[in-house]
Design an enzyme around this catalytic site. Structure first.
Site, mmCIF file in Angstrom:
data_model
loop_
_atom_site.group_PDB
_atom_site.id
_atom_site.type_symbol
_atom_site.label_atom_id
_atom_site.label_comp_id
_atom_site.label_asym_id
_atom_site.label_seq_id
_atom_site.Cartn_x
_atom_site.Cartn_y
_atom_site.Cartn_z
ATOM 1 N NE ARG A 187 26.065 33.394 41.530
ATOM 2 C CZ ARG A 187 25.274 33.772 40.736
ATOM 3 N NH1 ARG A 187 25.566 34.200 39.636
ATOM 4 N NH2 ARG A 187 23.992 33.835 40.966
ATOM 5 N NE ARG A 193 14.922 35.291 48.293
ATOM 6 C CZ ARG A 193 15.637 35.667 47.118
ATOM 7 N NH1 ARG A 193 16.292 36.903 47.205
ATOM 8 N NH2 ARG A 193 15.613 34.889 45.834
ATOM 9 C CG ASP A 241 16.355 45.410 46.565
ATOM 10 O OD1 ASP A 241 15.521 46.351 46.089
ATOM 11 O OD2 ASP A 241 16.727 44.464 45.796
ATOM 12 C CD GLU A 260 10.442 41.066 48.501
ATOM 13 O OE1 GLU A 260 10.176 40.925 47.498
ATOM 14 O OE2 GLU A 260 11.442 41.377 49.295
ATOM 15 C CG HIS A 275 13.315 42.111 45.561
ATOM 16 N ND1 HIS A 275 12.781 40.703 46.298
ATOM 17 C CD2 HIS A 275 14.395 41.448 45.353
ATOM 18 C CE1 HIS A 275 13.584 39.848 46.124
ATOM 19 N NE2 HIS A 275 14.579 40.194 45.624
#
Length: 316
Positions: free
Chosen positions: A153, A234, A258, A263, A282
């Site tokens: 998508r 990811r 990103d 994280e 992110h």
């Protein structure tokens, strides 16, 4: 009823969530990321409801064992790999989600990173502020090749934008067919050709056992010296150590990231000092429209759960 909202980095949860629909609820919003099971358990003591932002905070069996009051865990999005749904069910915790959000958010950020890397936006911004004028030479997108690793998508949206830049679009993923690639305006190629031919390689795969480390030293070595890598999917899909080595050696031209293995990105992570990088915290899903939808549905989930008819329930 006590509700704890986790990881509200921007301090906006109260402005987006209509908590006034829960007049008897005690709402505590935490702005700093909690590290470790014991620290998290202390913060959640007495909470019946916890709201988790995406995959920032893992919920495994050990944390459920240490939070006996927890009955409802809400995650933004309809999937969260950091939540052990089997363990949640074993401890009597209902897990609900919200709308997944629009793929266009991350697709737009992907192109922000691509353009920032190819036109040296961050480097030139810093140079200008320091009194220097025109210190780099950018590279065009038109006529170059966009490689899309994962044409789902989100990857499909990125591919279609690539066509608008007059780029040749190629793609590969394990189950991609020529017909699906053509429908997205891309050409299916082999995995080896994807890495070798791409001037811009952008990652849009789901994180799973078979995708962890999929972009490693061999794949980076196969890329063109002038190519850039962009990852808004990811972090663990790309081998961070191999990427730092490639950037330091100049075997690829740059990277826009990103997402990361850990994280928030630790201060000592070598990516912070790697050359020719644009690093973001992110932000792919962090937009006003997405936050508004998520936080409104968080409150809807609490209301429905209290009424005995939970909605958007996630199950293993």
């Amino acid at each position: 009823m006590k509700i704890v909202v986790l990881d509200d980095y921007q301090r906006v949860a109260r402005s987006y969530a209509p908590f006034d629909a829960l007049p008897d609820a005690e709402v505590e919003v935490l702005h700093e990321h909690l590290v470790g099971v014991d620290e998290l358990a202390r913060a959640l003591r007495g909470a019946e409801v916890v709201v988790a932002m995406r995959e920032r905070t893992p919920f495994r069996a050990e944390i459920f064992a240490k939070t006996p009051d927890l009955r409802l865990l809400i995650t933004t999005g309809m999937a969260n790999a950091s939540i052990d749904l089997t363990a949640a069910a074993a401890h009597g915790v209902t897990v609900c989600g919200t709308a997944s959000g629009a793929a266009r958010n991350t697709a737009e950020l992907t192109w922000a990173l691509i353009l920032a890397c190819r036109r040296r936006v961050v480097t030139e911004d810093r140079a200008l502020r320091e009194g220097r004028w025109q210190t780099t030479i950018g590279t065009d997108l038109a006529g170059t090749t966009l490689g899309v690793l994962g044409l789902g998508r989100l990857g499909t949206q990125v591919a279609r934008i690539g066509q608008a830049f007059d780029m040749r679009v190629i793609a590969w993923s394990e189950n991609l067919t020529p017909e699906r690639a053509e429908a997205a305006g891309a050409t299916l190629v082999s995995r080896d050709e994807l890495f070798a031919a791409s001037d811009v390689l952008t990652v849009h795969l789901k994180l799973s056992e078979r995708t962890v480390g999929l972009v490693g030293a061999a794949e980076l070595a196969a890329m063109k010296p002038g190519a850039i890598l962009v990852n808004t999917s990811r972090g663990p899909i790309v081998d961070e150590a191999a990427l730092v080595t490639a950037l330091t050696a100049g075997s690829i031209a740059g990277a826009g990231l990103d997402v990361y293995d850990v994280e928030p990105l630790p201060a000592e992570n070598p990516l912070r000092g790697a050359p020719n990088t644009v690093l973001l915290p992110h932000l792919g899903y962090v937009t006003d429209a997405t936050y508004r939808t998520w936080y409104e549905q968080v409150v809807e989930n609490v209301v429905a759960w209290r009424a005995g008819s939970p909605v958007r329930v996630l199950s293993s």
